[in-house]
Design a protein around this motif. Structure first.
Motif, PDB file in Angstrom:
ATOM      1  N   UNK A   1      69.056 -10.993 140.066  1.00 30.31           N
ATOM      2  CA  UNK A   1      69.094 -10.177 141.294  1.00 30.31           C
ATOM      3  C   UNK A   1      67.882  -9.314 140.954  1.00 30.31           C
ATOM      4  N   UNK A   2      67.061  -9.099 141.990  1.00 29.46           N
ATOM      5  CA  UNK A   2      65.812  -8.548 142.001  1.00 29.46           C
ATOM      6  C   UNK A   2      65.462  -7.578 143.075  1.00 29.46           C
ATOM      7  N   UNK A   3      64.782  -6.495 143.044  1.00 28.86           N
ATOM      8  CA  UNK A   3      64.034  -5.672 143.827  1.00 28.86           C
ATOM      9  C   UNK A   3      62.616  -5.878 143.905  1.00 28.86           C
ATOM     10  N   UNK A   4      62.309  -6.413 145.374  1.00 27.04           N
ATOM     11  CA  UNK A   4      61.195  -6.910 145.427  1.00 27.04           C
ATOM     12  C   UNK A   4      60.324  -5.718 146.449  1.00 27.04           C
ATOM     13  N   UNK A   5      59.351  -5.165 145.857  1.00 29.28           N
ATOM     14  CA  UNK A   5      58.575  -4.108 146.903  1.00 29.28           C
ATOM     15  C   UNK A   5      57.300  -4.549 147.029  1.00 29.28           C
ATOM     16  N   UNK A   6      56.770  -4.177 148.073  1.00 25.27           N
ATOM     17  CA  UNK A   6      55.560  -4.973 148.777  1.00 25.27           C
ATOM     18  C   UNK A   6      54.858  -4.197 149.964  1.00 25.27           C
ATOM     19  N   UNK A   7      53.603  -4.398 150.047  1.00 24.54           N
ATOM     20  CA  UNK A   7      52.683  -3.890 150.947  1.00 24.54           C
ATOM     21  C   UNK A   7      53.203  -4.708 152.195  1.00 24.54           C
TER      22      UNK A   7
ATOM     23  N   UNK B   1      72.333   2.043 143.234  1.00 20.65           N
ATOM     24  CA  UNK B   1      73.868   1.053 143.512  1.00 20.65           C
ATOM     25  C   UNK B   1      73.630  -0.205 142.712  1.00 20.65           C
ATOM     26  N   UNK B   2      72.394  -0.660 142.417  1.00 23.01           N
ATOM     27  CA  UNK B   2      72.448  -1.978 141.759  1.00 23.01           C
ATOM     28  C   UNK B   2      71.425  -1.950 140.530  1.00 23.01           C
ATOM     29  N   UNK B   3      71.218  -0.895 140.195  1.00 20.14           N
ATOM     30  CA  UNK B   3      70.287  -0.782 138.866  1.00 20.14           C
ATOM     31  C   UNK B   3      70.734  -1.474 137.814  1.00 20.14           C
ATOM     32  N   UNK B   4      72.028  -1.324 137.405  1.00 21.55           N
ATOM     33  CA  UNK B   4      72.664  -1.976 136.393  1.00 21.55           C
ATOM     34  C   UNK B   4      72.622  -3.571 136.496  1.00 21.55           C
ATOM     35  N   UNK B   5      72.443  -4.157 137.623  1.00 21.81           N
ATOM     36  CA  UNK B   5      72.546  -5.366 138.077  1.00 21.81           C
ATOM     37  C   UNK B   5      71.131  -6.036 138.138  1.00 21.81           C
ATOM     38  N   UNK B   6      70.032  -5.109 138.700  1.00 22.01           N
ATOM     39  CA  UNK B   6      68.780  -5.876 138.694  1.00 22.01           C
ATOM     40  C   UNK B   6      68.231  -6.426 137.405  1.00 22.01           C
ATOM     41  N   UNK B   7      67.834  -7.529 137.493  1.00 19.06           N
ATOM     42  CA  UNK B   7      67.023  -8.158 136.102  1.00 19.06           C
ATOM     43  C   UNK B   7      65.552  -7.447 136.211  1.00 19.06           C
TER      44      UNK B   7
ATOM     45  N   UNK C   1      59.898  -3.614 134.421  1.00 17.86           N
ATOM     46  CA  UNK C   1      61.431  -3.427 133.902  1.00 17.86           C
ATOM     47  C   UNK C   1      62.052  -2.266 134.758  1.00 17.86           C
ATOM     48  N   UNK C   2      63.360  -2.297 134.821  1.00 20.44           N
ATOM     49  CA  UNK C   2      64.259  -1.135 135.563  1.00 20.44           C
ATOM     50  C   UNK C   2      64.609  -0.340 134.318  1.00 20.44           C
TER      51      UNK C   2
END
Length: 307
Positions: free
Chosen positions: A84-90, A209-215, A251-252
């Motif tokens: 699981x990832x959170x991708x932030x982009x321009x 919500x998903x911080x503990x699940x994000x890699x 890293x989260x």
């Protein structure tokens, strides 16, 4: 290869037909499965829905491979397709969605979308079926008239992110909230040279919500080398030369987790963290433009003659 010998305009037309047909086919299938899921909220229906969505991503990969554009993806770190990832982009263009959805080493991408897109045929219905959040920006004047609108985006984001726990996911957030143009850059009086101001709320709510699940967080920078400032137009005419996607894993850390809505001190710290990422991204873009000499396409927002 065939794409190197046919005229550029024909290549662009062919790729456009492939991408449109891909969206038409899988968009209808995803919508149908989404309606079935309303009646039969069972795991096997959800699995079929995600398989169909992956079919759309695969079709986008095919379309990009057929195009004249050179697509380069550089990932600094190891990613797991079952993570699981959170991708932030321009955000430069509609093409950003196709490019990011076609990166096959990442888990299935789910996008934060502007509320207006829910009315776009197939795009809006497909996003609804997949449970993606639609972000509706509310002005102070609208809040004064309708106080119940406060926190609506927060509730939508948190609800959608909880639904993403069941399947490996890359949640994609275009943090600027809209596509970059010189006019928007000027209107915002953005402190960044090549970027609009970042909106940190959606990122914070997803992490809450998903911080503990994000890699990890995937800090992503998109760069285009086109023969005009109209990126999609260049692509569909076979005149988009190169697309570069640079991804760095962040890293989260515990400093990025907190109650963004109610904790003013955390909110200020989090906004500063995002601003620092944006400063680094702005510097990365400046370096790339200087080295590759295609900055005028994006920065000046006007067509230029290529050497």
């Amino acid at each position: 290869m065939l794409k190197n010998i046919i005229p550029k305009w024909l290549n662009g037309l062919t790729v456009g037909v492939v991408l449109f047909s891909n969206t038409l086919l899988w968009g209808c299938i995803v919508l149908a499965l989404g309606l079935i899921k309303l009646v039969l909220p069972m795991a096997w229906v959800s699995n079929l829905l995600h398989s169909a969505y992956q079919g759309w991503c695969s079709g986008n990969r095919l379309g990009l491979k057929l195009s004249n554009a050179e697509i380069t993806t550089v990932i600094n770190g190891d990613v797991n397709k079952l993570g699981w990832y959170l991708l932030i982009s321009n955000h430069f263009s509609w093409l950003d969605i196709v490019v990011l959805s076609a990166i096959d080493v990442l888990p299935a991408p789910k996008f934060f979308l502007k509320d207006e897109l829910k009315y776009v045929p197939l795009i809006g219905s497909g996003a609804w079926a997949m449970g993606m959040p639609f972000m509706k920006r509310v002005s102070k004047a609208q809040l004064a008239k309708n106080p119940e609108l406060k926190g609506l985006d927060v509730a939508r984001t948190k609800h959608s992110c909880r639904n993403f726990r069941s399947h490996p996911t890359t949640i994609i957030n275009f943090v600027e909230g809209t596509r970059f143009t010189k006019a928007k850059h000027h209107a915002q009086q953005s402190p960044f040279t090549h970027l609009l101001k970042p909106k940190a709320g959606g990122v914070a709510f997803a992490l809450e919500v998903l911080g503990d699940q994000f890699d990890a967080i995937l800090n992503t920078t998109l760069l285009y080398q086109a023969q005009s400032n109209h990126i999609c137009g260049s692509f569909l005419r076979g005149r988009l030369d190169k697309v570069t996607v640079n991804i760095s894993l962040v890293p989260v850390s515990s400093e990025l987790l907190g109650n963004y809505q109610q904790d003013s001190q955390f909110r200020a710290r989090f906004q500063e963290s995002i601003n620092q990422l944006w400063l680094s991204k702005d510097s990365e873009l400046a370096t790339a433009y200087a080295e590759q000499a295609f900055d005028a396409v994006i920065i000046n927002n006007k067509e230029i003659e290529q050497p």
